[in-house]
Scaffold this active site. Structure first.
Site, short mmCIF file in Angstrom:
data_model
loop_
_atom_site.label_atom_id
_atom_site.label_comp_id
_atom_site.label_asym_id
_atom_site.label_seq_id
_atom_site.Cartn_x
_atom_site.Cartn_y
_atom_site.Cartn_z
N SER A 287 0.86 -1.19 0.00
CA SER A 287 0.00 0.00 0.00
C SER A 287 0.89 1.24 0.00
O SER A 287 2.00 1.20 0.54
CB SER A 287 -0.85 0.02 1.27
N ASP A 288 0.40 2.33 -0.59
CA ASP A 288 1.08 3.58 -0.29
C ASP A 288 0.92 3.79 1.22
O ASP A 288 0.03 3.20 1.85
CB ASP A 288 0.51 4.76 -1.10
N TRP A 289 1.80 4.60 1.77
CA TRP A 289 1.88 4.69 3.23
C TRP A 289 0.59 5.29 3.81
O TRP A 289 0.32 6.47 3.67
CB TRP A 289 3.11 5.51 3.62
N GLY A 290 -0.22 4.41 4.40
CA GLY A 290 -1.49 4.87 4.96
C GLY A 290 -2.65 4.78 3.99
O GLY A 290 -3.70 5.38 4.23
N ALA A 291 -2.50 4.04 2.90
CA ALA A 291 -3.55 4.00 1.88
C ALA A 291 -4.64 2.97 2.17
O ALA A 291 -5.61 2.88 1.44
CB ALA A 291 -2.95 3.70 0.51
#
Ligand code: BGC
Length: 767
Positions: A228-232
């Protein structure tokens, strides 16, 4: 690592634990089974390895490293080798620093010049972005370090980046927003892919099954893990089922527990968990079994490489009266804060803690023909009269004035978009005033994306250097003084005004809905179709030497869409000095009832030529070079027709063309015939055409008889009768074309009844 054995020995809890990060940058270990933690780091223009406080915004410090030119710059090299070399350098650094995966390249399409992260992205053109991304990936992975191509997909704005829904039609995704990922996945096999923050057509990318599993894995054959993108991550359980393997950073293990519970409650198949564990372990194993911690990381050598490559990226936009290169005897006023403190990278997660930075003034140290004036600062936007007066005085005393200008850090960064395309007033005013004082004024631009140039007609020289990395000063000097002949080309159009950009009307979206309403007409695909005047077109760039093109050949005058076509062209350096030329191949499709761009880039080669030298350049074109995405077929489709192969210096400057007949071997799907099918569309149904044309003829005959009866021909001379015949034939044709089949009933005066017509149609549909 015996991955299957490990999976069989792991508890469900241990498996779930592997699906999220231990902290900001590490995967989790399972010590009991000897599974180690591995580290991932940004990327992509160097290493941003944080050994203490972790963050994804470039806030906390990271270790000293080498900052290579940003993607906006490297794209301008139009040179796969530049990207490959950067990749190799980064790969070595990662081995040295024990990093398993570098988070890049970032390949999102530059839909608008104001996207805050454009400096990190390659191009408005998916072919170019894909080719360059593949080269970077090959470079890094040649060192057995993984890459993470990002941000998948349709993440072309920063505004509301974690909630916005990119609404993009299927054809536009396939033709514009997917191919950079697709090419890189197929050609270079990145170890990992990062899904984006945004939603795509209503679903978060982090839980989008079609995106992550059907397209990425099943169609393109991606075999690594998706992070995931960071926090996605929104709904973690849905994400696992959709194909999102690793959540970063870990959500304090709450999502691990959710995964375990979902499996226990029968809401998630444990097979999905096993599959993600299998993919993550495979990459960990690939890294662990190829670790080379003794790999040297020679930062000084990489600094030199960064300098050499930055020079390859610079785009000479204007060189009136051959004002460049500067000769060593000339006295030069070097003006601008950025000449002393270069702007060479963008803000956010790609921010590198450079071990040293080389400004233009550093590179010019000891040169007695230089006078420096600061001219502006980056804090105040309005002109400072004292600084401008000093700069003007310096310029007046010199043979030439070089202004190093561009965008301050605060203007473009990850996390937000620009609201306009202007440079600060203080710089525009400075350029104007210096140009009045010295007729030989040259502007160097350090910025990550297009700007307006209201002073373009007042200066003689302009170089777009983009964000050239930590050695940009040396590279700038090399190009200005002619040690390097510039060979960069614009990987994006510079519009005159932001309002000219095709996404202008809907960019950013309304609330969380961002409709990509211009469809496939992104960048030059729009400007060329609309014939909009631009400041500089896609692919544009000058050289200190001159090149001519000749002997464009194609391997066959006609091909099937299953064949390959070889195109060759001879390129000659007709100037006095050596130089590099970027040969751009565009394909212009025939007019075919589907809206298509005038031309699309389908081949790029960069070659180096000594004065007087000629080289032959060859391109291979396959089906995709001619195809568009057909939304009925859900596949690539080549309409039969004449395609023009174009060799150009930019999308607006086509030098040579050849036409090739391409026959499509797939037929477009046809809808069943109905009474409302129009005559024009009957062409796609040869049998129906045969059966129904005579009936149409009869119906049309009935119309013209009734015209005659109404005395239309009264008083007609022979000449006007002939003219009428011609017109009526044309009119007849036109009327026929759009006539529905039911017209046979309406206009035949009872010759055919509705029921009879329906019977014929039913029969034809069954055949
Ligand atoms: C960025 C990614 C980056 C990640 C980790 C995110 O905010 O969008 O590009 O790799 O943070 O720093």
């Amino acid at each position: 690592m015996d991955i299957e054995k490990l999976i069989s020995e792991m508890t469900l809890e241990e498996k779930a634990s592997l699906l999220s990060g231990d902290d900001f940058w590490h995967t989790k270990a399972v010590e009991r089974l000897g599974i180690p933690r591995t580290m991932l780091s940004d990327g992509p223009h160097g290493l941003r390895k944080q050994d203490q406080g972790g963050d994804h915004l470039g806030v906390n410090d990271s270790i000293k490293a080498v900052c290579f030119p940003a993607a906006s710059a490297t794209a301008a090299s139009f040179d796969r080798e530049v990207l490959r070399k950067i990749g190799e350098g980064i790969g070595d650094a990662c081995q040295h620093e024990d990093l398993s995966v570098i988070l890049g390249p970032a390949v999102n399409i530059k839909r608008s010049p104001v996207c805050g992260r454009n400096f990190e992205y390659f191009s408005e053109d998916p072919y170019l972005a894909g080719e360059l991304a593949a080269a970077l990936i090959q470079g890094v992975q040649s060192r057995n370090i993984g890459t993470c191509i990002k941000h998948f997909a349709a993440n072309s704005q920063e505004h509301r980046r974690m909630s916005s829904d990119s609404v993009v039609d299927e054809r536009t995704l396939r033709e514009i927003y997917f191919p950079a990922f697709e090419t890189a996945v197929k050609k270079a096999k990145p170890w990992t892919v990062m899904c984006s923050y945004n939603r795509l057509n209503g679903e978060f990318a982090s839980q989008h099954h079609w995106l992550l599993t059907e397209v990425l894995r099943n169609e393109w054959g991606f075999d690594g893990y998706v992070v995931s993108d960071w926090g996605a991550v929104s709904d973690r359980v849905k994400g696992v089922a959709a194909g999102l393997d690793l959540e970063m950073p870990g959500s304090g293990r709450t999502n691990d527990i959710r995964i375990v519970n979902a499996v226990k409650d029968g809401k998630l198949d444990e097979k999905n968990v096993d599959e993600s564990v299998r993919r993550i372990l495979a990459i960990i194993d690939r890294y662990e079994s190829n670790r080379r911690p003794d790999t040297p990381w020679d930062m000084e050598a990489q600094h030199d490489l960064a300098r050499e490559l930055a020079a390859e990226c610079m785009v000479l936009l204007k060189n009136e009266d051959g004002v460049l290169p500067i000769s060593s005897a000339e006295k030069v006023a070097v003006i601008g804060k950025f000449a002393a403190a270069a702007r060479y990278q963008g803000g956010g997660s790609s921010h590198i803690n450079s071990f040293k930075v080389e400004s233009l003034l550093d590179a010019l140290e000891g040169n007695e023909n230089i006078i420096y004036a600061q001219g502006y600062d980056t804090v105040n936007e309005e002109p400072d009269e004292i600084m401008i007066t000093q700069a003007v005085a310096a310029a007046a005393k010199a043979d030439k004035a070089v202004i190093v200008a561009g965008l301050p850090d605060s203007f473009e960064s990850e996390g937000y978009d620009r609201t306009h395309m202007r440079m600060p007033n203080c710089q525009n005013e400075l350029i104007r005033r210096v140009a009045q004082a010295n007729p030989n004024t040259i502007v160097i631009l350090y910025n990550g994306s297009p700007i307006e140039m209201p002073w373009i007609n007042e200066v003689k020289g302009v170089i777009e250097a983009y964000l050239g990395g930590q050695a940009v000063g040396g590279a700038t000097k090399a190009v200005l003084w002619g040690d390097v002949n510039p060979s960069g080309r614009l990987p994006e159009t510079f519009p005159v005004h932001l309002e000219d950009n095709p996404s202008y009307l809907t960019y950013g979206g309304e609330g969380n809905t961002a409709v990509y309403s211009e469809g496939v007409f992104v960048g030059y695909r729009y400007y060329d179709k609309k014939k909009v005047n631009v400041l500089f077109p896609f692919g544009y760039g000058l050289s200190y030497t001159a090149f001519t093109y000749s002997n464009l050949t194609v391997s066959a005058p006609s091909i099937k869409d299953t064949d390959t076509l070889t195109v060759t062209v001879d390129v000659t350096n007709t100037g006095e000095i050596a130089g590099k030329e970027v040969i751009q191949l565009y394909v212009q499709p025939p007019v075919c009832g589907v809206f298509r761009p005038v031309r699309e880039l389908k081949g790029v080669e960069k070659i180096s030529l000594a004065p007087g030298e000629t080289k032959r350049v060859a391109f291979t074109l396959e089906k995709r070079a001619f195809a568009y995405w057909n939304q009925d077929l859900h596949d690539w489709f080549v309409p039969t027709g004449a395609y023009t192969i174009e060799i150009g210096r930019s999308s607006r400057d086509i030098e040579l063309t050849r036409t090739v007949e391409v026959t499509g071997t797939v037929s477009a799907p046809t809808e069943p015939l109905t009474v409302n099918t129009i005559f024009m569309d009957l062409q796609k149904y040869p049998k129906a055409m045969e059966a129904l044309k005579p009936l149409f003829g009869k119906a049309m005959g009935a119309i013209s008889n009734s015209e005659e009866k109404s005395g239309f021909e009264e008083n007609a001379s022979e000449e006007s009768a002939a003219a009428k015949e011609a017109i009526s034939e044309e009119m007849g044709d036109a009327m026929m074309r759009y006539m529905p089949l039911r017209g046979i009933v309406s206009f035949s005066g009872g010759f055919v009844s509705y029921d009879q017509l329906q019977e014929i149609i039913d029969k034809l549909n069954q055949e």
